[in-house]
Write a protein that holds these residues in place. Sequence first.
Motif, PDB file in Angstrom:
ATOM      1  N   LYS A 456      15.111  -8.204 -33.301  1.00 35.53           N
ATOM      2  CA  LYS A 456      15.066  -9.652 -33.529  1.00 35.53           C
ATOM      3  C   LYS A 456      15.345  -9.922 -34.999  1.00 35.53           C
ATOM      4  N   ASP A 457      16.273 -10.822 -35.269  1.00 33.32           N
ATOM      5  CA  ASP A 457      16.604 -11.203 -36.643  1.00 33.32           C
ATOM      6  C   ASP A 457      15.886 -12.487 -37.016  1.00 33.32           C
ATOM      7  N   TYR A 458      15.361 -12.511 -38.239  1.00 32.65           N
ATOM      8  CA  TYR A 458      14.763 -13.712 -38.810  1.00 32.65           C
ATOM      9  C   TYR A 458      15.682 -14.168 -39.939  1.00 32.65           C
ATOM     10  N   GLY A 459      16.391 -15.246 -39.704  1.00 35.23           N
ATOM     11  CA  GLY A 459      17.352 -15.714 -40.685  1.00 35.23           C
ATOM     12  C   GLY A 459      18.684 -14.999 -40.548  1.00 35.23           C
ATOM     13  N   ALA A 494      15.394  -9.822 -53.715  1.00 33.41           N
ATOM     14  CA  ALA A 494      15.800 -10.872 -52.785  1.00 33.41           C
ATOM     15  C   ALA A 494      17.313 -11.025 -52.734  1.00 33.41           C
ATOM     16  N   GLU A 495      17.986 -10.703 -53.818  1.00 31.74           N
ATOM     17  CA  GLU A 495      19.434 -10.867 -53.886  1.00 31.74           C
ATOM     18  C   GLU A 495      20.184  -9.669 -53.311  1.00 31.74           C
ATOM     19  N   ASN A 496      19.590  -8.466 -53.382  1.00 36.58           N
ATOM     20  CA  ASN A 496      20.349  -7.247 -53.084  1.00 36.58           C
ATOM     21  C   ASN A 496      19.857  -6.437 -51.891  1.00 36.58           C
ATOM     22  N   ALA A 497      18.718  -6.790 -51.312  1.00 30.34           N
ATOM     23  CA  ALA A 497      18.125  -5.919 -50.295  1.00 30.34           C
ATOM     24  C   ALA A 497      18.030  -6.598 -48.937  1.00 30.34           C
ATOM     25  N   GLU A 498      18.138  -5.788 -47.891  1.00 29.07           N
ATOM     26  CA  GLU A 498      17.795  -6.212 -46.536  1.00 29.07           C
ATOM     27  C   GLU A 498      16.484  -5.532 -46.155  1.00 29.07           C
ATOM     28  N   ILE A 499      15.696  -6.199 -45.317  1.00 28.41           N
ATOM     29  CA  ILE A 499      14.374  -5.686 -44.939  1.00 28.41           C
ATOM     30  C   ILE A 499      14.362  -5.449 -43.435  1.00 28.41           C
ATOM     31  N   ILE A 500      14.001  -4.218 -43.050  1.00 21.89           N
ATOM     32  CA  ILE A 500      13.974  -3.828 -41.638  1.00 21.89           C
ATOM     33  C   ILE A 500      12.569  -3.346 -41.304  1.00 21.89           C
ATOM     34  N   PHE A 501      11.875  -4.071 -40.451  1.00 20.41           N
ATOM     35  CA  PHE A 501      10.569  -3.644 -39.964  1.00 20.41           C
ATOM     36  C   PHE A 501      10.757  -2.948 -38.613  1.00 20.41           C
ATOM     37  N   LYS A 513       5.574 -10.626 -34.184  1.00 20.71           N
ATOM     38  CA  LYS A 513       6.644 -11.623 -34.221  1.00 20.71           C
ATOM     39  C   LYS A 513       6.138 -12.959 -34.763  1.00 20.71           C
ATOM     40  N   HIS A 514       4.932 -13.322 -34.368  1.00 16.23           N
ATOM     41  CA  HIS A 514       4.361 -14.580 -34.854  1.00 16.23           C
ATOM     42  C   HIS A 514       4.177 -14.536 -36.371  1.00 16.23           C
ATOM     43  N   MET A 515       3.653 -13.411 -36.877  1.00 12.69           N
ATOM     44  CA  MET A 515       3.416 -13.298 -38.316  1.00 12.69           C
ATOM     45  C   MET A 515       4.731 -13.286 -39.088  1.00 12.69           C
ATOM     46  N   LEU A 516       5.710 -12.501 -38.630  1.00 16.40           N
ATOM     47  CA  LEU A 516       6.984 -12.432 -39.347  1.00 16.40           C
ATOM     48  C   LEU A 516       7.710 -13.773 -39.309  1.00 16.40           C
ATOM     49  N   GLY A 517       7.599 -14.477 -38.186  1.00 14.83           N
ATOM     50  CA  GLY A 517       8.224 -15.792 -38.109  1.00 14.83           C
ATOM     51  C   GLY A 517       7.648 -16.746 -39.135  1.00 14.83           C
ATOM     52  N   LYS A 528      14.839  -8.131 -40.262  1.00 18.84           N
ATOM     53  CA  LYS A 528      15.124  -7.654 -38.911  1.00 18.84           C
ATOM     54  C   LYS A 528      13.891  -6.919 -38.404  1.00 18.84           C
ATOM     55  N   LEU A 529      13.520  -7.196 -37.162  1.00 26.80           N
ATOM     56  CA  LEU A 529      12.434  -6.470 -36.514  1.00 26.80           C
ATOM     57  C   LEU A 529      13.027  -5.584 -35.426  1.00 26.80           C
ATOM     58  N   VAL A 530      12.754  -4.292 -35.511  1.00 25.27           N
ATOM     59  CA  VAL A 530      13.175  -3.318 -34.499  1.00 25.27           C
ATOM     60  C   VAL A 530      11.933  -2.938 -33.702  1.00 25.27           C
ATOM     61  N   VAL A 531      11.939  -3.207 -32.409  1.00 26.59           N
ATOM     62  CA  VAL A 531      10.771  -2.945 -31.568  1.00 26.59           C
ATOM     63  C   VAL A 531      11.033  -1.699 -30.729  1.00 26.59           C
ATOM     64  N   MET A 532      10.189  -0.680 -30.905  1.00 23.80           N
ATOM     65  CA  MET A 532      10.298   0.536 -30.107  1.00 23.80           C
ATOM     66  C   MET A 532       9.673   0.302 -28.733  1.00 23.80           C
ATOM     67  N   ASN A 533      10.111   1.063 -27.751  1.00 24.96           N
ATOM     68  CA  ASN A 533       9.565   0.889 -26.403  1.00 24.96           C
ATOM     69  C   ASN A 533       8.152   1.440 -26.279  1.00 24.96           C
ATOM     70  N   ARG A 534       7.778   2.362 -27.185  1.00 23.08           N
ATOM     71  CA  ARG A 534       6.440   2.933 -27.177  1.00 23.08           C
ATOM     72  C   ARG A 534       6.213   3.631 -28.505  1.00 23.08           C
ATOM     73  N   ASN A 535       4.976   4.009 -28.762  1.00 28.49           N
ATOM     74  CA  ASN A 535       4.667   4.715 -29.998  1.00 28.49           C
ATOM     75  C   ASN A 535       5.240   6.124 -29.958  1.00 28.49           C
ATOM     76  N   GLY A 536       6.062   6.445 -30.950  1.00 26.20           N
ATOM     77  CA  GLY A 536       6.673   7.768 -30.999  1.00 26.20           C
ATOM     78  C   GLY A 536       6.362   8.527 -32.264  1.00 26.20           C
ATOM     79  N   GLY A 537       5.609   7.908 -33.182  1.00 27.66           N
ATOM     80  CA  GLY A 537       5.272   8.591 -34.419  1.00 27.66           C
ATOM     81  C   GLY A 537       6.088   8.082 -35.595  1.00 27.66           C
TER      82      GLY A 537
END
Length: 750
Positions: A456-459, A494-501, A513-517, A528-537
């Motif tokens: 999910k992308d925010y912005g 803020a000018e040069n970086a992308e953030i991936i959670f 999702k509520h907090m990041l929104g 960007k939020l990357v959601v795993m299907n389950r905990n993998g470590g």
Amino acid sequence: MTSDRSKVAGDGSSFAQAFQLCSEVAVVVWDVPAQLPALGKFTLAMQSQPVPLVSMTLPRADGGQCVLWAIKPGSEAEDAQIAATDGSPLQAFALQPAARLPLLDVETLLGNLSPAGCVKFLNNLLTVWRSAFRLSRNELFSSVVEDAVFTLVPAPRLANSVCQIAPGRYLVETDISPELGEISGIYAIGASSVLPLPSQFVAGNSSEPGWQSCHFILDTLQPARPIHIMFLGKGGIAVRNLPNCNPRYPGLQKWWAEQRGDSGLREFVVRQLSNLPGGTAAATDLQLRAPLQARQVARSRMHAAAEIDLALSLQGGLLAGGWTNDPTSTLAGIDCLNEDGTALPLDGNWYEFPAWSREAKTNAKAEVTGFIAWLPLDEPLGPLLQPRFQMRLASGAVKPLVPKPQPFEPAAQRNRILRAVPPQHAVDDAFRTILAPALQGAERELGKTIRVDHTKDYGQPRQAPLVSIVVPLYRVLDFLRFQLSGMATDPWLAENAEIIFVLDSPEIEDETKHMLGGLHILHGLPMKLVVMNRNGGYARACNAGTRFARGTVLVMLNSDVVPREPGWLQVLSRPLLEQPKLGAIGPKLIFEDGSLQHAGLYFGRDQRGIWLNHHFYKGMPGRYSPAQVARNVPGITGACLVTRRETYERVDGYTEDYVIGDYEDSDLCLKIRRLGLQIAYEPAACLYHFERRSIRRSQDYMRGVASQYNAWLHTQRWEDDIAALMPAYSDGANGTGISIEIEATERNAA
């Protein structure tokens, strides 16, 4: 049949005859003249030698020999010649196309062969010839095989369909004679096909004296048509008639519920189900619905006792554990029982430790000998929840042991393995040949289940970012708002970086999702939020996030690391962009009280010789002088590790076989060092680290031996590299306050 007959040298004569095996394959039958040497070798030669060309020599009933060649002749008649090994011609004849030849007269052929010759003919027909000419679904070939079956066994015994275990697959039962010997193949023979069946079966006791029950799996798409089943064994052949596949039981569950007394057959079905789509889930459900009764030998003052409380079926083997009590030294060993009843001793990889159990009547603790054992297996047991065991006594007597149903889901198996041995007894002997192969198997299976579920992308994503920041999230979101606030107030970031959670605990997806929104609305930072299907470590989450990274510089940042002030990312990124020999760089990390948490990472041995990760000057004041020097270090923590994305990809990112999360960062640093690159510490960049807040939420990590195993695995993998590396850092590592500067820069922290 058309053939040219030529007399063989000597007093007798023999003529080659050709028959049709199918429309494209011919069979040449030649009785070896009596005057030729016994067991001689003969060849069939043609001007255009056909491929394939296969032959077999069979003993005749009169003591002579018969040679058969199977070939694909051409579309026109062609001269052929039978010759001896030395090349001398024995007979020449014209071989017609297969379609012009009469069908092979199986009854006459078998009537001339000895019993051993008949068995050998059928064996070759079903194995070599069927495979070489791809005749499994050829109707003419099937009719030849059926003729052979009826000739040899005109009134076969019956086989019966027990139940359907999956669409088109049936469990079939029959009786076989022990004289058949070891079975090498099972074939289903129908009107239009001859198909090999899985040569896996289970034999047991039969109600009829002198016979054994035999169960196997039949795969057929025409269950209503009669089928013949042929068993090829060392002692001969056996043929069974299966009139139809109408099963005796309406479903697998009904049959399963009545089979608690036939454990070997249950295990056979479990293993067969594991090879089918969706079969693992079905096998697991069956065992949980109708488990075997758990059995142990109760503790006694006079007699040996034992219990199995750990029995995990894994890739590569079986991990077993439990306790024994042997007050009179009569216990000879513990065996695992195969589905056919074969006993497999566990003493090859066995480790004991002090333990206790509870008395059944009083619930009081009693001292016993705990054990774990690893049994390597060439073929996995499948999703078997209750492997069977036996306690073997010195007298030769045995007593059954059956554990309660065990976990089969990979994460649950891994977590159970981590608690198999008390931490104080987790030593090299336990890891090397027992826990390590078990954990590696469980981790591999767990890895197969891990994937990115969605993103999910925010912005609007930033165009061509210079830096990609990857932040794995596991349960703890306490510091997220502070971390993002620190990033949002850093103009260069803020000018040069992308953030991936990367969310590695999807159970808190809605909250995340509520907090990041809300934070995106507040700060305007694209994320960007990357959601795993389950905990993998930790490692799998980080690697998943980097696959979405687009920046030249890659930052691996823990969710409990918060910037102290702006500018840290620019300070850490510039050296990587300017110095090709620099592989990774890390900042100074401090606790919330300002004391040092990390000023570079080094390695030190514990009392067992295991290399452990340590942080330079941990606990010293934040402005401790030796920690203010920018320098090369053995490694840096993954809490904030900055590298080039190209470097990260060259070493395949974080190694994923460390359990849950630990030692991946030092492993990554050592992999980067093997590229000939350096690891640097830069105190001019300083961040807060609220250490291990996430991993404390993992009970499996905190209660088990994960950290000890990871340290052991790390040492096994990097022993030589670390031993060669650490002498240059020994003074600083000893905590004397003296820092050995390797290629130290002129920069000091303010």
